[in-house]
Design a protein around this motif. Sequence first.
Motif, mmCIF file in Angstrom:
data_model
loop_
_atom_site.group_PDB
_atom_site.id
_atom_site.type_symbol
_atom_site.label_atom_id
_atom_site.label_comp_id
_atom_site.label_asym_id
_atom_site.label_seq_id
_atom_site.Cartn_x
_atom_site.Cartn_y
_atom_site.Cartn_z
ATOM 1 N N VAL A 81 0.839 -1.202 0.000
ATOM 2 C CA VAL A 81 0.000 0.000 0.000
ATOM 3 C C VAL A 81 0.872 1.250 0.000
ATOM 4 O O VAL A 81 0.595 2.219 -0.714
ATOM 5 C CB VAL A 81 -0.942 -0.011 1.222
ATOM 6 N N ALA A 82 1.952 1.226 0.781
ATOM 7 C CA ALA A 82 2.848 2.387 0.839
ATOM 8 C C ALA A 82 3.475 2.658 -0.522
ATOM 9 O O ALA A 82 3.622 3.811 -0.934
ATOM 10 C CB ALA A 82 3.928 2.159 1.893
ATOM 11 N N ARG A 83 3.853 1.603 -1.242
ATOM 12 C CA ARG A 83 4.451 1.791 -2.568
ATOM 13 C C ARG A 83 3.450 2.402 -3.543
ATOM 14 O O ARG A 83 3.792 3.270 -4.337
ATOM 15 C CB ARG A 83 4.971 0.455 -3.120
ATOM 16 N N ARG A 84 2.204 1.941 -3.477
ATOM 17 C CA ARG A 84 1.190 2.479 -4.384
ATOM 18 C C ARG A 84 0.979 3.965 -4.132
ATOM 19 O O ARG A 84 0.875 4.756 -5.071
ATOM 20 C CB ARG A 84 -0.134 1.724 -4.222
ATOM 21 N N TYR A 85 0.925 4.351 -2.871
ATOM 22 C CA TYR A 85 0.712 5.755 -2.549
ATOM 23 C C TYR A 85 1.938 6.592 -2.854
ATOM 24 O O TYR A 85 1.836 7.787 -3.088
ATOM 25 C CB TYR A 85 0.315 5.913 -1.073
ATOM 26 N N GLY A 86 3.106 5.957 -2.841
ATOM 27 C CA GLY A 86 4.321 6.684 -3.181
ATOM 28 C C GLY A 86 4.508 6.845 -4.675
ATOM 29 O O GLY A 86 5.466 7.471 -5.127
ATOM 30 N N GLY A 87 3.592 6.267 -5.461
ATOM 31 C CA GLY A 87 3.673 6.396 -6.907
ATOM 32 C C GLY A 87 4.741 5.523 -7.535
ATOM 33 O O GLY A 87 5.157 5.739 -8.665
ATOM 34 N N ASP A 88 5.203 4.500 -6.794
ATOM 35 C CA ASP A 88 6.270 3.636 -7.304
ATOM 36 C C ASP A 88 5.911 2.186 -7.025
ATOM 37 O O ASP A 88 6.331 1.622 -6.015
ATOM 38 C CB ASP A 88 7.604 3.996 -6.640
ATOM 39 N N PRO A 89 5.102 1.553 -7.884
ATOM 40 C CA PRO A 89 4.680 0.182 -7.636
ATOM 41 C C PRO A 89 5.807 -0.827 -7.713
ATOM 42 O O PRO A 89 5.685 -1.939 -7.215
ATOM 43 C CB PRO A 89 3.637 -0.071 -8.729
ATOM 44 N N SER A 90 6.925 -0.455 -8.358
ATOM 45 C CA SER A 90 8.064 -1.367 -8.459
ATOM 46 C C SER A 90 8.982 -1.174 -7.264
ATOM 47 O O SER A 90 9.471 -0.071 -7.033
ATOM 48 C CB SER A 90 8.848 -1.110 -9.745
ATOM 49 N N PRO A 91 9.238 -2.235 -6.487
ATOM 50 C CA PRO A 91 10.038 -2.074 -5.282
ATOM 51 C C PRO A 91 11.533 -2.191 -5.515
ATOM 52 O O PRO A 91 12.317 -2.069 -4.583
ATOM 53 C CB PRO A 91 9.547 -3.234 -4.403
ATOM 54 N N GLU A 92 11.966 -2.443 -6.758
ATOM 55 C CA GLU A 92 13.389 -2.702 -6.996
ATOM 56 C C GLU A 92 14.013 -1.636 -7.881
ATOM 57 O O GLU A 92 13.430 -1.200 -8.870
ATOM 58 C CB GLU A 92 13.585 -4.078 -7.641
ATOM 59 N N ILE A 93 15.216 -1.213 -7.496
ATOM 60 C CA ILE A 93 15.966 -0.225 -8.256
ATOM 61 C C ILE A 93 17.398 -0.708 -8.392
ATOM 62 O O ILE A 93 17.990 -1.190 -7.421
ATOM 63 C CB ILE A 93 15.933 1.145 -7.546
ATOM 64 N N SER A 94 17.962 -0.598 -9.591
ATOM 65 C CA SER A 94 19.339 -1.033 -9.825
ATOM 66 C C SER A 94 20.104 0.064 -10.550
ATOM 67 O O SER A 94 19.578 0.690 -11.465
ATOM 68 C CB SER A 94 19.370 -2.310 -10.670
ATOM 69 N N ALA A 95 21.356 0.275 -10.120
ATOM 70 C CA ALA A 95 22.221 1.263 -10.776
ATOM 71 C C ALA A 95 23.652 1.060 -10.319
ATOM 72 O O ALA A 95 23.911 0.883 -9.115
ATOM 73 C CB ALA A 95 21.772 2.686 -10.459
ATOM 74 N N ALA A 96 24.583 1.059 -11.272
ATOM 75 C CA ALA A 96 26.020 1.038 -10.984
ATOM 76 C C ALA A 96 26.418 -0.074 -10.004
ATOM 77 O O ALA A 96 27.173 0.148 -9.064
ATOM 78 C CB ALA A 96 26.453 2.395 -10.441
ATOM 79 N N GLY A 97 25.867 -1.267 -10.225
ATOM 80 C CA GLY A 97 26.236 -2.396 -9.389
ATOM 81 C C GLY A 97 25.463 -2.523 -8.103
ATOM 82 O O GLY A 97 25.581 -3.521 -7.387
ATOM 83 N N LEU A 98 24.652 -1.517 -7.788
ATOM 84 C CA LEU A 98 23.853 -1.539 -6.568
ATOM 85 C C LEU A 98 22.411 -1.901 -6.906
ATOM 86 O O LEU A 98 21.809 -1.315 -7.803
ATOM 87 C CB LEU A 98 23.883 -0.175 -5.885
ATOM 88 N N THR A 99 21.866 -2.877 -6.203
ATOM 89 C CA THR A 99 20.462 -3.258 -6.352
ATOM 90 C C THR A 99 19.778 -3.159 -5.003
ATOM 91 O O THR A 99 20.267 -3.717 -4.019
ATOM 92 C CB THR A 99 20.327 -4.689 -6.892
ATOM 93 N N VAL A 100 18.660 -2.452 -4.965
ATOM 94 C CA VAL A 100 17.895 -2.298 -3.728
ATOM 95 C C VAL A 100 16.462 -2.730 -4.000
ATOM 96 O O VAL A 100 15.800 -2.171 -4.874
ATOM 97 C CB VAL A 100 17.923 -0.848 -3.215
ATOM 98 N N ASP A 101 15.997 -3.722 -3.259
ATOM 99 C CA ASP A 101 14.617 -4.197 -3.359
ATOM 100 C C ASP A 101 13.909 -3.779 -2.075
ATOM 101 O O ASP A 101 14.055 -4.424 -1.033
ATOM 102 C CB ASP A 101 14.577 -5.718 -3.526
ATOM 103 N N ILE A 102 13.164 -2.674 -2.157
ATOM 104 C CA ILE A 102 12.499 -2.140 -0.974
ATOM 105 C C ILE A 102 11.451 -3.109 -0.446
ATOM 106 O O ILE A 102 11.285 -3.284 0.754
ATOM 107 C CB ILE A 102 11.849 -0.784 -1.305
ATOM 108 N N GLY A 103 10.718 -3.754 -1.355
ATOM 109 C CA GLY A 103 9.655 -4.669 -0.938
ATOM 110 C C GLY A 103 10.162 -5.828 -0.104
ATOM 111 O O GLY A 103 9.590 -6.171 0.925
#
Length: 218
Positions: free
Chosen positions: A115-137
């Motif tokens: 629910v928090a992700r939907r309200y934050g406008g970011d349904p995808s919980p994973e972000i990757s860049a420059a060797g770093l991967t963060v899965d918030i979910g």
Amino acid sequence: MRVLLIEDDHVLGAAIRDHVLASGHAVDWMQRLDDARLALKSVSYELVLLDLNLPDGRGLDLLRELRATGSKVPVIITTAQDQVAIRIEGLNSGADDYLVKPFDLAEMGARIAAVARRYGGDPSPEISAAGLTVDIGRRVATIDGKPADLTAREWAVLERLFARRGAVVTKSEIEDSLYAFGAEVESNAVEVYVSRLRKKLGKDFVKTIRGLGYQVNP
């Protein structure tokens, strides 16, 4: 996040509070609707966990009041009433999700995050860049495939920064997501958590905007 828990059952309320606290979020626990109304006037919450039957009224009345004032705070109903008609009434009154008691606390945590992700406008919980991967979910972070172990409080700070990627998040906003009513706020706690995030995820991961706050590059 700063979560408002409205639940009059002492055993269940304590279990929910402890589980959400263990995830690094701040929780204000109210057992009556009048106390919850006062809390909502004082604090900007990211989520409300709402029981339907309280000693001084129906939780749905509070939900309708919130929506009538234009409040968009996410609300998850928690109740022992599992009739379809009641679930429909709750959702039509503005609830975002529904948990029927007894429920698994881990499932509750996942629903809160969703629910928090939907309200934050970011349904995808994973972000990757420059060797770093963060899965918030899933609360998993890796650097070049190697795990970066973060504490619950570090994840809470990271989630607040990620929710507003590219924007400046003030120290007080981060503190609001970490501390509930009556909690002792350590003066340098935010600085300590940001420093730990930089050590674990890279020194340039979180920027300090002098005199304003912190920023995660979008």
